[in-house]
Design a protein around this motif. Sequence first.
Motif, PDB file in Angstrom:
ATOM      1  N   ARG A 180      34.760  42.943  27.818  1.00 38.33           N
ATOM      2  CA  ARG A 180      33.575  42.580  27.049  1.00 38.33           C
ATOM      3  C   ARG A 180      32.327  43.252  27.627  1.00 38.33           C
ATOM      4  O   ARG A 180      31.480  43.767  26.882  1.00 38.33           O
ATOM      5  N   ALA A 181      32.221  43.283  28.955  1.00 37.76           N
ATOM      6  CA  ALA A 181      31.072  43.923  29.589  1.00 37.76           C
ATOM      7  C   ALA A 181      31.053  45.413  29.291  1.00 37.76           C
ATOM      8  O   ALA A 181      29.984  45.994  29.026  1.00 37.76           O
ATOM      9  N   LEU A 182      32.224  46.056  29.311  1.00 37.34           N
ATOM     10  CA  LEU A 182      32.283  47.482  29.006  1.00 37.34           C
ATOM     11  C   LEU A 182      31.935  47.748  27.548  1.00 37.34           C
ATOM     12  O   LEU A 182      31.291  48.752  27.221  1.00 37.34           O
ATOM     13  N   GLU A 183      32.355  46.840  26.654  1.00 36.37           N
ATOM     14  CA  GLU A 183      31.995  46.996  25.247  1.00 36.37           C
ATOM     15  C   GLU A 183      30.490  46.890  25.048  1.00 36.37           C
ATOM     16  O   GLU A 183      29.890  47.647  24.281  1.00 36.37           O
ATOM     17  N   ILE A 184      29.868  45.933  25.754  1.00 34.57           N
ATOM     18  CA  ILE A 184      28.414  45.784  25.645  1.00 34.57           C
ATOM     19  C   ILE A 184      27.711  47.023  26.185  1.00 34.57           C
ATOM     20  O   ILE A 184      26.740  47.515  25.603  1.00 34.57           O
ATOM     21  N   GLU A 185      28.213  47.539  27.320  1.00 34.57           N
ATOM     22  CA  GLU A 185      27.603  48.740  27.894  1.00 34.57           C
ATOM     23  C   GLU A 185      27.737  49.922  26.948  1.00 34.57           C
ATOM     24  O   GLU A 185      26.785  50.686  26.749  1.00 34.57           O
ATOM     25  N   ALA A 186      28.924  50.079  26.350  1.00 36.05           N
ATOM     26  CA  ALA A 186      29.128  51.178  25.415  1.00 36.05           C
ATOM     27  C   ALA A 186      28.230  51.031  24.194  1.00 36.05           C
ATOM     28  O   ALA A 186      27.661  52.016  23.696  1.00 36.05           O
ATOM     29  N   ALA A 187      28.087  49.780  23.691  1.00 36.74           N
ATOM     30  CA  ALA A 187      27.208  49.550  22.544  1.00 36.74           C
ATOM     31  C   ALA A 187      25.761  49.847  22.898  1.00 36.74           C
ATOM     32  O   ALA A 187      24.998  50.382  22.077  1.00 36.74           O
ATOM     33  N   THR A 188      25.355  49.497  24.117  1.00 34.96           N
ATOM     34  CA  THR A 188      23.986  49.781  24.544  1.00 34.96           C
ATOM     35  C   THR A 188      23.737  51.277  24.611  1.00 34.96           C
ATOM     36  O   THR A 188      22.682  51.772  24.170  1.00 34.96           O
ATOM     37  N   ARG A 189      24.687  52.017  25.153  1.00 35.06           N
ATOM     38  CA  ARG A 189      24.538  53.476  25.209  1.00 35.06           C
ATOM     39  C   ARG A 189      24.470  54.067  23.811  1.00 35.06           C
ATOM     40  O   ARG A 189      23.701  54.994  23.548  1.00 35.06           O
ATOM     41  N   GLU A 190      25.279  53.527  22.904  1.00 34.57           N
ATOM     42  CA  GLU A 190      25.250  54.026  21.529  1.00 34.57           C
ATOM     43  C   GLU A 190      23.916  53.719  20.873  1.00 34.57           C
ATOM     44  O   GLU A 190      23.371  54.550  20.132  1.00 34.57           O
ATOM     45  N   ARG A 191      23.356  52.537  21.141  1.00 37.71           N
ATOM     46  CA  ARG A 191      22.057  52.205  20.567  1.00 37.71           C
ATOM     47  C   ARG A 191      20.969  53.123  21.120  1.00 37.71           C
ATOM     48  O   ARG A 191      20.061  53.532  20.399  1.00 37.71           O
ATOM     49  N   GLU A 192      21.071  53.446  22.417  1.00 45.89           N
ATOM     50  CA  GLU A 192      20.098  54.367  22.995  1.00 45.89           C
ATOM     51  C   GLU A 192      20.207  55.745  22.359  1.00 45.89           C
ATOM     52  O   GLU A 192      19.193  56.413  22.116  1.00 45.89           O
ATOM     53  N   ARG A 193      21.426  56.181  22.082  1.00 45.67           N
ATOM     54  CA  ARG A 193      21.596  57.472  21.424  1.00 45.67           C
ATOM     55  C   ARG A 193      21.001  57.454  20.025  1.00 45.67           C
ATOM     56  O   ARG A 193      20.300  58.396  19.616  1.00 45.67           O
ATOM     57  N   LEU A 194      21.275  56.362  19.283  1.00 52.60           N
ATOM     58  CA  LEU A 194      20.691  56.243  17.945  1.00 52.60           C
ATOM     59  C   LEU A 194      19.179  56.168  18.011  1.00 52.60           C
ATOM     60  O   LEU A 194      18.480  56.708  17.144  1.00 52.60           O
ATOM     61  N   ALA A 195      18.654  55.489  19.035  1.00 47.81           N
ATOM     62  CA  ALA A 195      17.203  55.388  19.177  1.00 47.81           C
ATOM     63  C   ALA A 195      16.585  56.770  19.376  1.00 47.81           C
ATOM     64  O   ALA A 195      15.513  57.078  18.834  1.00 47.81           O
ATOM     65  N   ARG A 196      17.253  57.609  20.170  1.00 43.62           N
ATOM     66  CA  ARG A 196      16.737  58.965  20.352  1.00 43.62           C
ATOM     67  C   ARG A 196      16.755  59.738  19.048  1.00 43.62           C
ATOM     68  O   ARG A 196      15.811  60.457  18.717  1.00 43.62           O
ATOM     69  N   ASP A 197      17.858  59.589  18.288  1.00 42.07           N
ATOM     70  CA  ASP A 197      17.940  60.283  16.998  1.00 42.07           C
ATOM     71  C   ASP A 197      16.860  59.795  16.041  1.00 42.07           C
ATOM     72  O   ASP A 197      16.236  60.590  15.326  1.00 42.07           O
ATOM     73  N   ILE A 198      16.644  58.459  16.025  1.00 39.56           N
ATOM     74  CA  ILE A 198      15.614  57.907  15.143  1.00 39.56           C
ATOM     75  C   ILE A 198      14.238  58.413  15.548  1.00 39.56           C
ATOM     76  O   ILE A 198      13.407  58.771  14.715  1.00 39.56           O
ATOM     77  N   HIS A 199      13.995  58.446  16.855  1.00 39.96           N
ATOM     78  CA  HIS A 199      12.690  58.902  17.341  1.00 39.96           C
ATOM     79  C   HIS A 199      12.447  60.363  16.964  1.00 39.96           C
ATOM     80  O   HIS A 199      11.320  60.754  16.632  1.00 39.96           O
ATOM     81  N   ASP A 200      13.507  61.173  17.004  1.00 34.71           N
ATOM     82  CA  ASP A 200      13.353  62.596  16.725  1.00 34.71           C
ATOM     83  C   ASP A 200      13.276  62.896  15.244  1.00 34.71           C
ATOM     84  O   ASP A 200      12.917  64.007  14.862  1.00 34.71           O
ATOM     85  N   SER A 201      13.613  61.945  14.398  1.00 31.31           N
ATOM     86  CA  SER A 201      13.651  62.244  12.963  1.00 31.31           C
ATOM     87  C   SER A 201      12.827  61.254  12.152  1.00 31.31           C
ATOM     88  O   SER A 201      11.725  61.579  11.685  1.00 31.31           O
ATOM     89  N   VAL A 202      13.310  60.015  12.038  1.00 25.06           N
ATOM     90  CA  VAL A 202      12.693  59.057  11.126  1.00 25.06           C
ATOM     91  C   VAL A 202      11.266  58.720  11.542  1.00 25.06           C
ATOM     92  O   VAL A 202      10.341  58.739  10.719  1.00 25.06           O
ATOM     93  N   LEU A 203      11.076  58.395  12.823  1.00 30.26           N
ATOM     94  CA  LEU A 203       9.740  58.001  13.267  1.00 30.26           C
ATOM     95  C   LEU A 203       8.729  59.133  13.090  1.00 30.26           C
ATOM     96  O   LEU A 203       7.579  58.898  12.710  1.00 30.26           O
ATOM     97  N   GLN A 204       9.139  60.361  13.367  1.00 38.74           N
ATOM     98  CA  GLN A 204       8.225  61.484  13.202  1.00 38.74           C
ATOM     99  C   GLN A 204       7.862  61.696  11.735  1.00 38.74           C
ATOM    100  O   GLN A 204       6.716  62.024  11.404  1.00 38.74           O
ATOM    101  N   VAL A 205       8.850  61.516  10.854  1.00 43.92           N
ATOM    102  CA  VAL A 205       8.573  61.660   9.424  1.00 43.92           C
ATOM    103  C   VAL A 205       7.594  60.590   8.955  1.00 43.92           C
ATOM    104  O   VAL A 205       6.645  60.868   8.209  1.00 43.92           O
ATOM    105  N   LEU A 206       7.816  59.336   9.390  1.00 44.27           N
ATOM    106  CA  LEU A 206       6.899  58.261   8.993  1.00 44.27           C
ATOM    107  C   LEU A 206       5.491  58.514   9.519  1.00 44.27           C
ATOM    108  O   LEU A 206       4.500  58.270   8.815  1.00 44.27           O
ATOM    109  N   ALA A 207       5.395  58.998  10.763  1.00 42.78           N
ATOM    110  CA  ALA A 207       4.073  59.303  11.312  1.00 42.78           C
ATOM    111  C   ALA A 207       3.392  60.411  10.524  1.00 42.78           C
ATOM    112  O   ALA A 207       2.173  60.363  10.270  1.00 42.78           O
ATOM    113  N   MET A 208       4.145  61.420  10.117  1.00 38.90           N
ATOM    114  CA  MET A 208       3.564  62.511   9.333  1.00 38.90           C
ATOM    115  C   MET A 208       3.104  62.021   7.965  1.00 38.90           C
ATOM    116  O   MET A 208       2.029  62.401   7.482  1.00 38.90           O
TER     117      MET A 208
END
Length: 409
Positions: A180-208
């Motif tokens: 369970r702890a490893l699943e949570i860690e993996a999910a956290t890493r995946e969320r961080e990866r998605l956060a980077r993708d969102i920051h590089d795309s969606v957030l920049q578009v909304l700001a523009m």
Amino acid sequence: MAKRERVMRMSVEQPLWRALTGYRVLTMLYAIGLFVAAHDDFARPWVAVAYFSVLAVWTLATLPKVSGAANCTKRFLAADLTIALTGILLTRAADAAERISDGGPTLPSIWTAGAVLAFAIKGGWRWAAVASLLVGVANVVQRGAFSRDTVHNVLLVCIASIAIGYVVEVARASERTLARALEIEAATRERERLARDIHDSVLQVLAMVQRRGTAIGGEAAELGRLAGEQEVALRSLVAGGLVPASRVCEDAAQGALVRVVDEPDDTAAATEPRDLCTLLMPYAGSLVTLSEPGAPVPLAGHAARELAAAVGAALDNVRRHAGTDARAWILVEDEPDAVIVTVRDDGPGIPEGRLAQAEGEGRLGVAQSIRGRLRDIGGTAELISVPGQGTEVELRVPKGARGKAETRT
């Protein structure tokens, strides 16, 4: 292609199954060796030969059954224990009475412990206790009476199997917890990866969109304002994450087995600490700036909810009296003895005497929604307003504040 982590299923008990496989083969050879060494002393050696023939075929044919928990079925365990018990009881028919009375070994000898250990690894200490009890009864019947050696051997098998069964249960619970702890860690890493993708795309578009819409004006300005609000909301979500669901352990022995439950609005829920910053996060937007310490600010559940509601009431007053374009700032301070939340706006301020007049007219927004809430949880609310310079509301709640919902016992 982005790499994603996947939690691989582990099995801390698999080495035990491999050890049990080797144990069964070795103890079968040992039991046969004992018979070969003393076959001249047996009263009916042909009974022993027939039994050992069955035992050898059974042991070798069922090696896949003890290769893992999935293959080791209840039916196999019952049949395996039956062969062990039959061998113990057949000892009186095969061996000489003198050897039995002198404490000679049973036909299966220590192979019987392998059958009991299979129960322990498969079902835990309770299954091991039942199998050990049956083996003990069979030994007493075979001996014809209680003896020190019989009791000693039975207790040894019983204690060893129960101990191994308990260790297996603890290992399984630890394995589930670790998975369970490893699943949570993996999910956290995946969320961080998605956060980077969102920051590089969606957030920049909304700001523009916000910048271009504000520059163009007209209807585009309204579109830019909405894009700005969504940018702030999405940024807050990415930074803080979703509010975790409440979980309780389904079974204390099963470490990682959890289920989602509703939080009852009772004394336990009222006293359970809540993070104030999480409750205030939804108020942040393009016109509302939330400044927090950067770490959770825990308060008793009821107090945290009432304080957040008071902040919401203060923001409602900003929109109602300062206009929809007014900006507001929320500052959260976590002091050693109190939590202080300040709501400030850039509106026109409140004329002197206006609050008293509004209270006299029956409009109790500040008196009840803000000051009343803080008073009920043992806090205070101070309002400072200078005409033309905006309004500032300071909400102070002492640590360990108790609300009405907490004092109903």
